[in-house]
Design a protein around this motif. Structure first.
Motif, PDB file in Angstrom:
ATOM      1  N   THR A  41       0.879  -1.170   0.000  1.00 24.00           N
ATOM      2  CA  THR A  41       0.000   0.000   0.000  1.00 24.00           C
ATOM      3  C   THR A  41       0.917   1.220   0.000  1.00 24.00           C
ATOM      4  O   THR A  41       1.759   1.353   0.885  1.00 24.00           O
ATOM      5  CB  THR A  41      -0.901   0.006   1.249  1.00 24.00           C
ATOM      6  OG1 THR A  41      -1.720  -1.168   1.233  1.00 24.00           O
ATOM      7  CG2 THR A  41      -1.788   1.236   1.272  1.00 24.00           C
ATOM      8  N   PRO A  42       0.781   2.106  -0.983  1.00 23.22           N
ATOM      9  CA  PRO A  42       1.679   3.257  -1.053  1.00 23.22           C
ATOM     10  C   PRO A  42       1.492   4.208   0.132  1.00 23.22           C
ATOM     11  O   PRO A  42       0.405   4.333   0.696  1.00 23.22           O
ATOM     12  CB  PRO A  42       1.299   3.942  -2.362  1.00 23.22           C
ATOM     13  CG  PRO A  42       0.122   3.250  -2.900  1.00 23.22           C
ATOM     14  CD  PRO A  42      -0.185   2.067  -2.070  1.00 23.22           C
ATOM     15  N   LYS A  43       2.576   4.871   0.499  1.00 24.82           N
ATOM     16  CA  LYS A  43       2.560   5.809   1.621  1.00 24.82           C
ATOM     17  C   LYS A  43       1.483   6.880   1.495  1.00 24.82           C
ATOM     18  O   LYS A  43       0.865   7.249   2.496  1.00 24.82           O
ATOM     19  CB  LYS A  43       3.939   6.460   1.809  1.00 24.82           C
ATOM     20  CG  LYS A  43       4.954   5.530   2.408  1.00 24.82           C
ATOM     21  CD  LYS A  43       4.582   5.171   3.831  1.00 24.82           C
ATOM     22  CE  LYS A  43       5.631   4.226   4.398  1.00 24.82           C
ATOM     23  NZ  LYS A  43       5.202   3.634   5.655  1.00 24.82           N
ATOM     24  N   PRO A  44       1.221   7.438   0.307  1.00 22.30           N
ATOM     25  CA  PRO A  44       0.162   8.446   0.241  1.00 22.30           C
ATOM     26  C   PRO A  44      -1.196   7.938   0.733  1.00 22.30           C
ATOM     27  O   PRO A  44      -1.952   8.692   1.342  1.00 22.30           O
ATOM     28  CB  PRO A  44       0.111   8.824  -1.247  1.00 22.30           C
ATOM     29  CG  PRO A  44       1.488   8.554  -1.743  1.00 22.30           C
ATOM     30  CD  PRO A  44       1.938   7.328  -0.981  1.00 22.30           C
ATOM     31  N   ILE A  45      -1.499   6.680   0.493  1.00 20.90           N
ATOM     32  CA  ILE A  45      -2.767   6.114   0.970  1.00 20.90           C
ATOM     33  C   ILE A  45      -2.771   6.088   2.491  1.00 20.90           C
ATOM     34  O   ILE A  45      -3.748   6.490   3.140  1.00 20.90           O
ATOM     35  CB  ILE A  45      -3.003   4.708   0.382  1.00 20.90           C
ATOM     36  CG1 ILE A  45      -3.142   4.766  -1.151  1.00 20.90           C
ATOM     37  CG2 ILE A  45      -4.209   4.031   1.030  1.00 20.90           C
ATOM     38  CD1 ILE A  45      -4.340   5.540  -1.655  1.00 20.90           C
ATOM     39  N   GLU A  46      -1.682   5.637   3.096  1.00 23.12           N
ATOM     40  CA  GLU A  46      -1.590   5.605   4.556  1.00 23.12           C
ATOM     41  C   GLU A  46      -1.661   7.012   5.135  1.00 23.12           C
ATOM     42  O   GLU A  46      -2.396   7.263   6.098  1.00 23.12           O
ATOM     43  CB  GLU A  46      -0.296   4.916   4.994  1.00 23.12           C
ATOM     44  CG  GLU A  46      -0.286   3.442   4.698  1.00 23.12           C
ATOM     45  CD  GLU A  46       0.997   2.744   5.129  1.00 23.12           C
ATOM     46  OE1 GLU A  46       1.835   3.371   5.825  1.00 23.12           O
ATOM     47  OE2 GLU A  46       1.166   1.569   4.770  1.00 23.12           O
ATOM     48  N   HIS A  47      -0.922   7.955   4.548  1.00 23.69           N
ATOM     49  CA  HIS A  47      -0.914   9.321   5.066  1.00 23.69           C
ATOM     50  C   HIS A  47      -2.298   9.969   4.951  1.00 23.69           C
ATOM     51  O   HIS A  47      -2.733  10.679   5.868  1.00 23.69           O
ATOM     52  CB  HIS A  47       0.134  10.157   4.347  1.00 23.69           C
ATOM     53  CG  HIS A  47       1.533   9.740   4.671  1.00 23.69           C
ATOM     54  ND1 HIS A  47       2.622  10.275   4.040  1.00 23.69           N
ATOM     55  CD2 HIS A  47       2.036   8.832   5.558  1.00 23.69           C
ATOM     56  CE1 HIS A  47       3.729   9.720   4.521  1.00 23.69           C
ATOM     57  NE2 HIS A  47       3.389   8.835   5.439  1.00 23.69           N
ATOM     58  N   ALA A  48      -2.981   9.731   3.846  1.00 27.43           N
ATOM     59  CA  ALA A  48      -4.336  10.266   3.689  1.00 27.43           C
ATOM     60  C   ALA A  48      -5.266   9.665   4.748  1.00 27.43           C
ATOM     61  O   ALA A  48      -6.104  10.368   5.317  1.00 27.43           O
ATOM     62  CB  ALA A  48      -4.854   9.980   2.282  1.00 27.43           C
ATOM     63  N   ALA A  49      -5.109   8.382   5.028  1.00 31.76           N
ATOM     64  CA  ALA A  49      -5.921   7.744   6.076  1.00 31.76           C
ATOM     65  C   ALA A  49      -5.639   8.362   7.436  1.00 31.76           C
ATOM     66  O   ALA A  49      -6.557   8.573   8.237  1.00 31.76           O
ATOM     67  CB  ALA A  49      -5.664   6.237   6.104  1.00 31.76           C
ATOM     68  N   TYR A  50      -4.378   8.697   7.712  1.00 33.98           N
ATOM     69  CA  TYR A  50      -4.034   9.335   8.987  1.00 33.98           C
ATOM     70  C   TYR A  50      -4.690  10.714   9.096  1.00 33.98           C
ATOM     71  O   TYR A  50      -5.164  11.101  10.171  1.00 33.98           O
ATOM     72  CB  TYR A  50      -2.518   9.473   9.154  1.00 33.98           C
ATOM     73  CG  TYR A  50      -1.759   8.168   9.170  1.00 33.98           C
ATOM     74  CD1 TYR A  50      -2.362   6.960   9.526  1.00 33.98           C
ATOM     75  CD2 TYR A  50      -0.421   8.127   8.819  1.00 33.98           C
ATOM     76  CE1 TYR A  50      -1.658   5.764   9.533  1.00 33.98           C
ATOM     77  CE2 TYR A  50       0.300   6.937   8.825  1.00 33.98           C
ATOM     78  CZ  TYR A  50      -0.325   5.757   9.180  1.00 33.98           C
ATOM     79  OH  TYR A  50       0.378   4.581   9.192  1.00 33.98           O
ATOM     80  N   GLU A  51      -4.702  11.462   7.999  1.00 34.48           N
ATOM     81  CA  GLU A  51      -5.343  12.783   8.007  1.00 34.48           C
ATOM     82  C   GLU A  51      -6.842  12.660   8.264  1.00 34.48           C
ATOM     83  O   GLU A  51      -7.407  13.391   9.067  1.00 34.48           O
ATOM     84  CB  GLU A  51      -5.104  13.512   6.679  1.00 34.48           C
ATOM     85  CG  GLU A  51      -3.703  14.033   6.496  1.00 34.48           C
ATOM     86  CD  GLU A  51      -3.364  15.216   7.397  1.00 34.48           C
ATOM     87  OE1 GLU A  51      -4.290  15.875   7.934  1.00 34.48           O
ATOM     88  OE2 GLU A  51      -2.166  15.489   7.556  1.00 34.48           O
TER      89      GLU A  51
END
Length: 162
Positions: free
Chosen positions: A82-92
């Motif tokens: 899972t690419p980091k942007p997906i994880e970061h967007a989920a954190y936001e």
């Protein structure tokens, strides 16, 4: 299979690095953070899933990542990644859900909207039924490099800015 993107230690680091103190605030425990991360991940898929590249990796997964046939930053992405942007967007999104549970998926009845139909005389017309959704520019920016273009004719109505 995971019910959310990323993990709690990485989410804590992400929010600490950005000065988002609400994630680690007193009275907020890991159960609340996990629930917010689950809701944030579900909202992420609901808002952006139709624009994810590739196809889901397995039919039994709860979320829309990992995916097959994805090229990211010029490289074929592993089918279990899972690419980091997906994880970061989920954190936001999880941060917003932690601060105000249910804010990303409010119960909203579709209703008429005003549409500007004439500019020279400023004329508004009430038309149709539409449902609005949240617009979060930070999430749009994080995901910009991974999403496929929106279909032409797609419009987004702002429900709230966080």
């Amino acid at each position: 299979m995971s019910e959310h993107y990323g993990n709690l230690p990485a989410a804590l680091t992400y929010h600490e690095d950005r000065g988002n103190a609400a994630w680690a605030a007193a009275g907020v425990d890991d159960a609340k953070r996990t629930a917010a991360l689950i809701r944030g991940s579900q909202a992420l898929d609901a808002f952006y899933g139709s624009r994810y590249p590739g196809v889901i990796a397995t039919v039994d997964q709860d979320l829309l990542w990992p995916r097959k046939n994805v090229t990211w930053r010029g490289q074929a992405l592993a089918e279990d990644a899972t690419p980091k942007p997906i994880e970061h967007a989920a954190y936001e999104l999880a941060l917003r859900e932690l601060a105000k549970p249910g804010s990303l998926a409010p119960d909203a009845a579709a209703g008429p909207q005003k549409v500007l139909t004439r500019v020279d005389k400023i004329q508004w017309e009430v038309v149709g039924n539409a449902t609005a959704r949240a617009v979060l520019p930070i999430v749009d920016g994080i995901l910009a490099e991974i999403l496929t273009p929106a279909p032409t004719g797609t419009t987004v109505t702002t429900l709230a800015r966080f």
